[in-house]
Design a protein around this motif. Structure first.
Motif, PDB file in Angstrom:
ATOM      1  N   GLN A 188      25.636  13.649   5.193  1.00 25.53           N
ATOM      2  CA  GLN A 188      26.201  13.912   3.866  1.00 25.53           C
ATOM      3  C   GLN A 188      26.724  12.660   3.172  1.00 25.53           C
ATOM      4  OE1 GLN A 188      27.342  14.821   6.822  1.00 25.53           O
ATOM      5  NE2 GLN A 188      29.542  15.202   6.878  1.00 25.53           N
ATOM      6  N   TRP A 189      26.581  11.499   3.799  1.00 23.37           N
ATOM      7  CA  TRP A 189      27.214  10.277   3.297  1.00 23.37           C
ATOM      8  C   TRP A 189      26.855   9.918   1.853  1.00 23.37           C
ATOM      9  CZ3 TRP A 189      31.336   8.154   5.223  1.00 23.37           C
ATOM     10  CH2 TRP A 189      31.720   6.894   4.786  1.00 23.37           C
ATOM     11  N   PRO A 192      28.612  18.298   1.260  1.00 22.73           N
ATOM     12  CA  PRO A 192      29.849  18.676   1.957  1.00 22.73           C
ATOM     13  C   PRO A 192      30.647  19.776   1.268  1.00 22.73           C
ATOM     14  CG  PRO A 192      29.664  16.286   1.720  1.00 22.73           C
ATOM     15  CD  PRO A 192      28.628  16.901   0.832  1.00 22.73           C
ATOM     16  N   LEU A 248      25.175   9.236   8.498  1.00 18.40           N
ATOM     17  CA  LEU A 248      25.885  10.489   8.360  1.00 18.40           C
ATOM     18  C   LEU A 248      25.152  11.334   7.317  1.00 18.40           C
ATOM     19  CD1 LEU A 248      28.661  11.609   9.481  1.00 18.40           C
ATOM     20  CD2 LEU A 248      29.628  10.953   7.278  1.00 18.40           C
ATOM     21  N   ASP A 279      32.585  15.772  11.594  1.00 17.57           N
ATOM     22  CA  ASP A 279      31.729  15.030  10.664  1.00 17.57           C
ATOM     23  C   ASP A 279      31.440  13.635  11.219  1.00 17.57           C
ATOM     24  OD1 ASP A 279      31.763  17.119   8.847  1.00 17.57           O
ATOM     25  OD2 ASP A 279      33.308  16.234   7.577  1.00 17.57           O
ATOM     26  N   ARG A 280      32.473  12.971  11.656  1.00 16.13           N
ATOM     27  CA  ARG A 280      32.332  11.597  12.148  1.00 16.13           C
ATOM     28  C   ARG A 280      31.492  11.557  13.418  1.00 16.13           C
ATOM     29  NH1 ARG A 280      36.074   8.187   9.722  1.00 16.13           N
ATOM     30  NH2 ARG A 280      37.704   9.240   8.535  1.00 16.13           N
ATOM     31  N   GLN A 334      42.406  13.723   8.035  1.00 12.57           N
ATOM     32  CA  GLN A 334      41.076  14.188   7.643  1.00 12.57           C
ATOM     33  C   GLN A 334      41.236  15.381   6.708  1.00 12.57           C
ATOM     34  OE1 GLN A 334      39.313  16.449  11.256  1.00 12.57           O
ATOM     35  NE2 GLN A 334      40.923  15.127  12.102  1.00 12.57           N
ATOM     36  N   ARG A 386      26.387  26.030   5.851  1.00 17.61           N
ATOM     37  CA  ARG A 386      26.143  24.860   5.004  1.00 17.61           C
ATOM     38  C   ARG A 386      25.810  25.335   3.600  1.00 17.61           C
ATOM     39  NH1 ARG A 386      22.177  21.260   8.993  1.00 17.61           N
ATOM     40  NH2 ARG A 386      23.515  21.407  10.863  1.00 17.61           N
ATOM     41  N   PRO A 392      36.111  12.879   5.909  1.00 16.54           N
ATOM     42  CA  PRO A 392      35.401  13.309   7.117  1.00 16.54           C
ATOM     43  C   PRO A 392      36.313  13.884   8.194  1.00 16.54           C
ATOM     44  CG  PRO A 392      34.547  11.210   6.360  1.00 16.54           C
ATOM     45  CD  PRO A 392      35.772  11.498   5.535  1.00 16.54           C
ATOM     46  N   THR A 393      35.905  15.015   8.739  1.00 13.97           N
ATOM     47  CA  THR A 393      36.597  15.602   9.876  1.00 13.97           C
ATOM     48  C   THR A 393      36.128  14.916  11.156  1.00 13.97           C
ATOM     49  OG1 THR A 393      34.902  17.286  10.265  1.00 13.97           O
ATOM     50  CG2 THR A 393      36.637  17.819   8.655  1.00 13.97           C
ATOM     51  N   LEU A 418      27.881  19.174  13.667  1.00 11.86           N
ATOM     52  CA  LEU A 418      27.860  19.630  12.285  1.00 11.86           C
ATOM     53  C   LEU A 418      27.781  21.160  12.243  1.00 11.86           C
ATOM     54  CD1 LEU A 418      25.450  16.947  10.821  1.00 11.86           C
ATOM     55  CD2 LEU A 418      27.930  17.052  10.589  1.00 11.86           C
TER      56      LEU A 418
END
Length: 327
Positions: free
Chosen positions: A112-113, A176, A110, A98-99, A229, A313, A94-95, A307
């Motif tokens: 995309q988790w 991702p 999240l 992202d976080r 990251q 995406r 995660p960037t 995001l």
């Protein structure tokens, strides 16, 4: 392809820059038709055991796991090229965006988790296609409402091709990245590639970097952020060559282009480390080759607007993705 580049430079000296200083550029790609050489498909053989498929072609050997469909070994002239197996890779460390876009590092909200553990409950069926001599691994990924097919085959001498075909259902979460990861021995030291890569580039951070041939030590491809990251990506790459003393050179290619990154760490190490000093060298190179990785985003850094925009995406490419890598 032909590349037309127009560069705008200063005509006169100024207090802030001298004449000839480049202030802007623009590029235009022009397709051209070339005769494709006739390549005779080499003779290859497949041996099967309880654990692996062994694909042989001349002095080259490729071992594919029957259990999980990963590429376990690549030998050229008896020399092993892989330090760790080649596996599909749909997750990224995660960037910051992202976080922050998910409001917490390990928050299951999240978007995309679920892809982080997409293969934990995968069911895999491997087989040989008797018609073309390819090896197939079909996977069901229930945690992300998707199916994946991996196909290995030998298109020409000293080359193996890996094709990924991902089909995603309506409830499949944000993806991702779409590609593969593998480990190469640390004896590989130098890189040459044609792409956008003077510095790190991303899908939504590349317009200021020209498409050109680059050469640099592999050690210079990474960038250690204050908080470890995902980093070091080069986009729009047509081919990538890696060389070193005592190892056969290796060349990756994909049409029309791919993204790649190379680190001396594992992805798990990048995720766990709080500072660069916490990163422990893996003893090999982690090489990531992707059709695309979602953009960095950052309209803000504290809501879901952190995001990437929808056009950056992987969902913008459709629910079915196909990627073929040769090396």
């Amino acid at each position: 392809e032909y590349l037309i580049r127009v560069t705008y430079t200063l005509r006169d000296d100024h207090s802030w820059a001298s004449a000839g200083h480049a202030v802007a550029f623009d590029e235009h790609l022009t397709d051209w038709k070339a005769l494709k050489p006739v390549v005779k498909t080499p003779k290859s053989s497949i041996e099967e055991s309880d654990d692996v498929f062994l694909l042989r072609e001349g002095d080259n050997e490729y071992r594919i796991s029957r259990k999980d469909g990963s590429l376990l070994s690549v030998k050229r002239g008896g020399t092993e090229l892989l330090a760790t197996p080649l596996t599909p890779n749909f997750w990224r460390a995660p960037t910051d965006n992202d976080r922050h876009g998910g409001k917490a590092g390990d928050d299951p909200k999240l978007p995309q988790w679920p892809w982080r553990s997409a293969f934990d409950k995968a069911s895999v069926k491997t087989s040989v296609n008797s018609r073309d001599g390819s090896i197939i691994a079909d996977m069901k990924l229930p945690g992300v409402d998707s199916t994946l097919r991996i196909r290995y085959y030998v298109p020409r001498s000293e080359t193996i091709a890996v094709t990924l075909e991902l089909s995603r259902g309506k409830t499949s979460p944000m993806l991702p990245r779409f590609g593969v990861t593998l480990g190469l021995p640390s004896a590989f030291e130098d890189s040459a590639f044609y792409g956008r890569g003077r510095t790190e580039t991303q899908w939504d951070r590349k317009s200021g970097t020209p498409l050109e041939r680059n050469e640099m030590p592999i050690a210079d491809l990474r960038f250690d952020y204050v908080r470890p990251q995902e980093s070091g990506t080069r986009t729009d790459t047509r081919w990538l060559e890696l060389t070193g003393d005592g190892v056969p050179g290796i060349r990756f290619s994909a049409a029309p282009h791919f993204d790649f990154s190379i680190w001396p760490y594992t992805m798990e190490s990048l995720e766990k480390a709080a500072h660069p000093v916490d990163l422990k060298p893996a003893g090999f190179h982690t090489v990531n080759i992707d059709l695309r990785q979602m953009g960095i985003g950052g309209d803000d850094s504290w809501t879901l607007k952190a995001l990437p925009l929808p056009r950056y995406r992987l969902e913008s490419l459709g629910r079915k993705l196909n990627f073929t890598l040769e090396f």
